[in-house]
Design an enzyme around this catalytic site. Structure first.
Site, PDB file in Angstrom:
ATOM      1  N   VAL A  44      48.850  -8.171 -34.771  1.00  0.00           N
ATOM      2  CA  VAL A  44      48.070  -9.951 -34.681  1.00  0.00           C
ATOM      3  C   VAL A  44      48.846  -9.991 -36.627  1.00  0.00           C
ATOM      4  O   VAL A  44      47.894 -10.064 -37.367  1.00  0.00           O
ATOM      5  CB  VAL A  44      47.024 -10.430 -34.959  1.00  0.00           C
ATOM      6  CG1 VAL A  44      47.581 -11.498 -35.026  1.00  0.00           C
ATOM      7  CG2 VAL A  44      46.678  -9.656 -33.803  1.00  0.00           C
ATOM      8  N   HIS A  45      50.270 -10.216 -36.518  1.00  0.00           N
ATOM      9  CA  HIS A  45      50.075 -11.217 -37.915  1.00  0.00           C
ATOM     10  C   HIS A  45      51.087 -12.033 -38.308  1.00  0.00           C
ATOM     11  O   HIS A  45      51.977 -12.560 -38.837  1.00  0.00           O
ATOM     12  CB  HIS A  45      51.108 -10.131 -38.740  1.00  0.00           C
ATOM     13  CG  HIS A  45      52.466  -9.318 -38.348  1.00  0.00           C
ATOM     14  ND1 HIS A  45      52.635  -8.635 -37.312  1.00  0.00           N
ATOM     15  CD2 HIS A  45      53.412  -9.826 -38.925  1.00  0.00           C
ATOM     16  CE1 HIS A  45      53.441  -8.490 -37.641  1.00  0.00           C
ATOM     17  NE2 HIS A  45      54.609  -8.858 -38.109  1.00  0.00           N
TER      18      HIS A  45
END
Ligand code: UD1
Length: 354
Positions: free
Chosen positions: A203-204
Site C-alpha cells: 500500500v503506498h
C-alpha cells in the site's frame, strides 16, 4: 549516433527502464538521468544492482518534499542537465512526479518527448499520477501505449499522431527477471513461507496512506484475513503508520521494502496479492495470481475484465469477503504484448530520429 536522455526517479521506472535501456544501447547514445525521487538503498540502488543496470549518468538527489516543491526543483535541475547534454529526444516513463518534470523540461527546451506507458487513465483527477500522465501525454511526440485501451483513451482526447501500441515493457522485464528471481531469491526460505500459504500486501498510494480512516481500514482488512499476510512497507506508509500509532494483528508481518527479485518470488508464490500498485496488478495477472486491488478504479482495466483482478477499495468487509469467496475463472489471454516492447520502442525511435 543520436542521443536520448532518459529520465527516471522511482522504483517502477527502474523496472521499465531496464529493458528499454538495453534495447537502446545498440542504436543510441543513452544518457540516464535519475532525479533522486527514490533514494533509499532498497528503493533505488538495489534495483540497479539486481537488474544489472549501469549507473545513471546524473543523479540530481531530489527526494521528498511536497509534490509542487519536488516537481519544481526537478524542473529547475533537469533544465540545466538537458542544456548540457543537448539530447535529440527525451524519454520518460509512467506517471510519477519525475515523469511530469521530465516532460515539462523537454517541452520548454523544445526537445521532442517520448512517453513510455502513454494513454493510461484512471479518470480520477484526485490522483497525482492521473494529472502527471494526462499532462505528459499532451506534450509527447511519441506515445508508446501498452494496451488497446490506452490507445482508445488517447483518441478520446484527440491524440492520434505518434501513437504506437507496442505492448508493455513491464512484461519484457518480468520475463527476464522471473528466471533470475527463481534462481537467486532466498526470500521464501528467509521468511519461512510456502507456496500458496500467505498473502502479499503493498500500500503506498496517497489516497490510502494519507487518510487515517483509509489506512486503518486497510490494516483492519489485512488483520482479518485467515492467512499470514506479508506486507513490505513503503517508507511513506511506514511513516504514516508510526505517526498515527497504528498497530496490526499478529497475522500481518510488516517488513522492509523488497528488491525486484524478492518481490517477484513473493508474488509468484502468493495465495493472493492485495495492493494499490499498478505494476503489481499486472504482475499478478502475468504470474496467474489473483489480485484484490485496494482502490475503486484501475488503469489496468483488462486485468479486471479478464477476471483476475477485483476492485475492492479499502472497505475491510468487502476485502475479507472477496478474499474468502472470489476465485479467478482460469483463462489468461495475452494482454501485454509479446515481451519485445522495448525493442519496438528502440526501432521506432531509430526510424523517427535518424
Ligand atoms: C511515487 C509515485 C507513485 C509510484 C511510487 C512508486 C508520484 C506522485 N508518485 O510515490 O506513482 O507508484 O512512487 O513507489 O510521483 N521516501 C523515502 N525513501 C525513498 C523514497 C521516498 O523515505 O527512497 C519518502 C519520501 O521522502 C516521501 C514519501 O516517502 O516522504 C513519498 O515519496 P515520493 O517519492 O514523494 O512518492 P511515492 O509515494 O514513492
Amino acid at each position: 549516433m543520436k542521443t536520448i536522455a532518459s529520465i527516471v526517479g522511482a522504483r517502477p521506472q527502474f523496472i521499465k527502464a531496464a529493458p528499454v535501456s538495453r534495447a537502446l544501447a545498440s542504436h543510441f547514445n543513452e544518457v540516464m538521468i535519475h532525479t533522486g525521487q527514490h533514494y533509499d538503498y532498497e528503493m533505488s540502488d538495489l534495483f540497479f544492482k539486481e537488474m544489472d543496470m549501469r549507473q545513471p549518468d546524473f543523479n540530481l538527489g531530489i527526494g521528498g518534499g511536497t509534490h509542487g516543491a519536488q516537481t519544481g526543483t526537478m524542473l529547475i535541475e533537469l533544465e540545466k542537465v538537458i542544456a548540457t547534454v543537448k539530447p535529440d529526444c527525451v524519454l520518460v516513463y509512467g506517471d510519477i512526479n519525475s515523469t511530469l518534470a521530465g516532460a515539462l523540461t523537454a517541452a520548454k527546451a523544445g526537445v521532442p518527448l517520448a512517453h513510455v506507458e502513454a494513454g493510461l487513465r484512471s479518470y480520477n483527477r484526485t490522483m497525482p499520477e492521473e494529472v502527471n500522465r494526462v499532462l505528459t501525454d499532451h506534450v509527447s511526440s511519441w506515445l508508446f501505449c501498452p494496451t488497446d485501451a490506452a490507445v482508445q483513451n488517447l483518441e478520446k482526447e484527440g491524440i492520434t499522431k505518434g501513437v504506437h501500441q507496442i505492448g508493455d515493457v513491464m512484461y519484457d522485464a518480468l520475463l527476464r527477471n522471473l528466471e533470475l528471481s527463481r534462481n537467486k531469491s532466498q526470500i521464501l526460505k528467509r521468511l519461512d513461507l510456502k507456496k500458496g500459504e500467505y498473502a502479499l500486501a503493498t500500500v503506498h498510494r496517497s489516497g490510502n496512506t494519507d487518510d487515517p480512516k483509509n489506512m486503518r481500514s486497510v490494516l483492519d482488512a489485512l488483520g482479518s484475513l485467515p492467512i499470514r499476510v506479508i506486507f513490505p512497507v513503503h517508507p511513506r506508509t511506514r511513516s504514516r503508520i508510526n505517526e498515527w500509532g497504528f498497530t496490526v494483528n499478529s497475522n500481518v508481518s510488516l517488513i522492509e521494502p523488497l528488491g525486484p527479485l524478492d518481490i517477484l518470488q513473493m508474488q509468484e508464490n502468493a495465495n493472493c496479492i492485495l495492493t494499490d500498485s499498478g505494476g503489481m496488478q499486472k504482475e499478478a495477472y502475468l504470474l496467474g495470481v489473483r489480485c484484490i486491488t485496494l482502490r475503486e478504479e484501475t488503469e489496468w482495466v483488462e486485468t479486471v475484465s479478464a477476471g483476475w483482478n477485483s476492485l475492492a477499495g479499502v472497505d475491510a468487509k468487502r476485502i475479507k469477503s472477496l478474499y474468502e469467496t472470489w476465485k479467478p475463472n482460469g483463462e489468461r489471454p495475452l494482454l501485454y504484448g509479446d515481451g519485445h516492447a522495448a525493442e519496438k520502442i528502440a526501432q521506432i525511435l531509430q526510424n523517427e530520429l535518424n
